[in-house]
Design a protein around this motif. Structure first.
Motif: not given
Lengths: 411, 411
Positions: A408-411, B54, B56-57, B71, B74
């Motif tokens: 996944x890209x992001x957290x 995700x 957020x992204x 980015x 988070x």
């Protein structure tokens, strides 16, 4: 989950190919059509819309890399594809055995596609050395006139011109540095020395004496071209954490796959030619996927070669051989846990006999794919497909997305 | 003109979701289908093809930003979403109230999702201070174990590791600088000091003494994670000259919208959960658009949460609640001057219970939209839509394009 990418080289065509149809439309392909009924289809611009792909740049793109960013030239892929190891800083070349006269005027750039003696030629050039200290010379002969040369040592550069004029009737030119850097001057000097030495070694080779007696052209000089260093590619394993294998016959395809971190596996008896038993590639792919590989790349060359020769019937016949391969996959893959993409690396129309930028049909299939209504696989029918029109770099991420291989890209 | 973006979180699905159908296919959605008949449909890759988003992204992308460029993590969105102000140079963290024993071994990373006492916990940590001069410490508690921490001062960095091991049974680790820069060392030192102090403050809190007596796990330490600074985003107002509002319940979505320059508006009674009265979000959006807002963003979470819990029937039921929201918009928007886009921020299949990269259906509607022939809204039907296949960053520009909000490019 398992992933399988099946590439039929030069698959795409134009309506001028054969009686108003493309070769894909003219061919009888019940298995490909069955895969299509189960799958989701669309059109692929192998690099991006309007870009005419070479096989190396197209395959880089199909493996998810941006060739505009990472492409350094073909030599490195040919060297990797011939099983040579290429280290950082090495400069690689594709080479031809050619025929020159005593004044180094080129008579044939391919020594009339010499069929025999590759081992003797390779051994003869095994002793090639440069007078520059600290630079190692590695050479390997492949099929016919083809081979690869690797220079290893510090302070080398791939910014030199080819000592191959790409035509006959002219003298072998000197490689020249393309920049003012010392490394480019040094590399050009080495290459010119090696070309000269190759002629000195090869002109008196028993193989060539024999060929001359038989009225054949001698393979009496080595012409390197396409100097390139290994591009900096994160491997598919680094990117996705999966193990992949490459099943192909042509050195170039094996080389790009090795550069992407795939392990080369040789299928029995395959040649890359029209008569190659490509069904063995399918059998090997199923075996490898069953025995632990997460991803298999299968490449079949014949359709492209026929199109280069303006041979529509040959291309149609080869597509029908590819259809048998797809049939084998339909019957023998574990479809509960396998996602497949089938496409070409570019369009090679019969009239042109060369790669063009037209898009190629593509189909994705497997349990997580939402199928569309398309039931035939060709340049016309897939225009209505659910995949839409995508570019090459999206192919592997989309396939691996269905397999849940991606992070996944992001957290 | 007015613009409305409606996001149903985790809307997309796979054919394996529910009896061979996706949840969108299985749900009864007369209003969404009516919007579809009036609109133009297609498939959305929330970030780009094959990228697993995700939340957020995905939302950065839906607001027109390239998450690969902007980015930063988070934490900043959680802090913004909890109503904190974040200034340039601030370092933000998401935090958990956790349970540790006397040796700082983690027993529960969420203090058994503590349901009460958030205000007491926040007040207790209101006195958190660092011994480093010139650095301010701001903390806010949110729902259950969740909160956000902001460090404000010069010479701070977000390049530190989490003092949260993301598992139980181990000792709380020290935050460590990820670079050799002084700012990273300083920030790690501050964070370690604050974690230690939080335990000293919280272990004797009456709330926790009471919980221990009742056999419950105390919320006796603060674990920050996901250090991030505010990304440099031009606001939607700067880019388009319009005023926008965000109507959501989850802190993350509110936070990304605030980072994009939207004003947060709270709809009555909404929770972000399955039972949230999301119809109130629709009512508030219509009110805000009537009262001067040019753009409203409405976010509904429930479908994604159900999918994370592998609950197909829950996801279907929530999609039917979203259908009522769409019905409210059909009946109450001024359709002569409003353009709407409805989609999801990613696909969350039931079997996976997590986000995947598969595309999501999208529909644009309003007076300037050229409708297609698609009459149902799901992963299969929109494959034939007029929008084709687009990536997330195109969504807002397309919506605002219909509204004539965009400036011309060129002179």
């Amino acid at each position: 989950m398992k992933a399988l990418m099946i590439i039929a080289d030069g698959l795409g065509g134009r309506p001028t190919d054969y009686k108003g149809k493309t070769c894909l439309e003219a061919a009888n392909t019940p298995n490909i059509d069955e895969l299509t009924r189960q799958g989701d289809t669309g059109l692929l611009d192998p690099i991006k819309p309007g870009v005419r792909p070479e096989s190396d740049t197209a395959h880089l793109s199909l493996f998810g890399y941006d060739p505009e960013e990472v492409y350094t030239g073909r030599g490195v892929f040919e060297a990797l594809g011939m099983g040579m190891d290429v280290e950082e800083g090495d400069v690689c070349f594709r080479t031809n055995f050619a025929t020159v006269d005593e004044n180094l005027i080129i008579r044939d750039r391919r020594a009339s596609r010499i069929q025999e003696g590759q081992k003797e030629l390779e051994e003869a050039l095994g002793g090639l050395k440069t007078s520059q200290s600290g630079v190692e010379v590695l050479f390997r002969a492949s099929t016919e006139h083809r081979g690869a040369l690797v220079l290893r040592g510090s302070g080398l550069s791939d910014r030199i011109t080819d000592p191959d004029p790409h035509k006959t009737g002219v003298k072998v030119p000197k490689a020249k540095p393309e920049t003012a850097e010392k490394s480019a001057k040094k590399t050009a000097k080495i290459v010119n020395e090696l070309v000269k030495k190759s002629h000195e070694i090869l002109r008196d080779l028993p193989l060539n004496k024999k060929r001359e007696k038989e009225g054949k052209l001698p393979a009496n000089i080595l012409l390197p071209r396409g100097a390139s260093m290994r591009p900096s590619l994160p491997s598919i394993k680094e990117l996705y954490g999966i193990e992949g294998v490459a099943i192909a016959a042509g050195a170039l395809y094996i080389g790009v796959a090795r550069a992407a971190g795939l392990k080369f596996k040789r299928a029995e008896g395959v040649t890359g030619g029209f008569d190659s038993p490509i069904i063995n590639k399918a059998k090997l792919a199923v075996k490898e996927l069953n025995e632990g590989a997460d991803f298999a790349f299968v490449h079949m060359k014949g359709a492209d070669s026929c199109a280069h020769d303006h041979d529509a019937e040959g291309k149609i016949a080869f597509i029908e051989k590819v259809d048998e391969v797809i049939g084998y996959f339909l019957n023998n893959l574990n479809w509960d846990e396998t996602h497949v993409v089938f496409t070409g690396d570019h369009t090679t129309p019969i009239v042109c006999g060369d790669h063009v930028s037209d898009p190629v049909p593509i189909v994705f299939a497997g349990p997580n794919v939402v199928p569309d209504d398309v039931g035939e696989f060709n340049e016309r029918s897939v225009q209505k497909g659910g995949v839409g029109r995508i570019s090459g770099q999206a192919v592997l991420p989309l396939l691996f997305g269905y397999c849940d291989f991606s992070k996944k890209f992001g957290t």
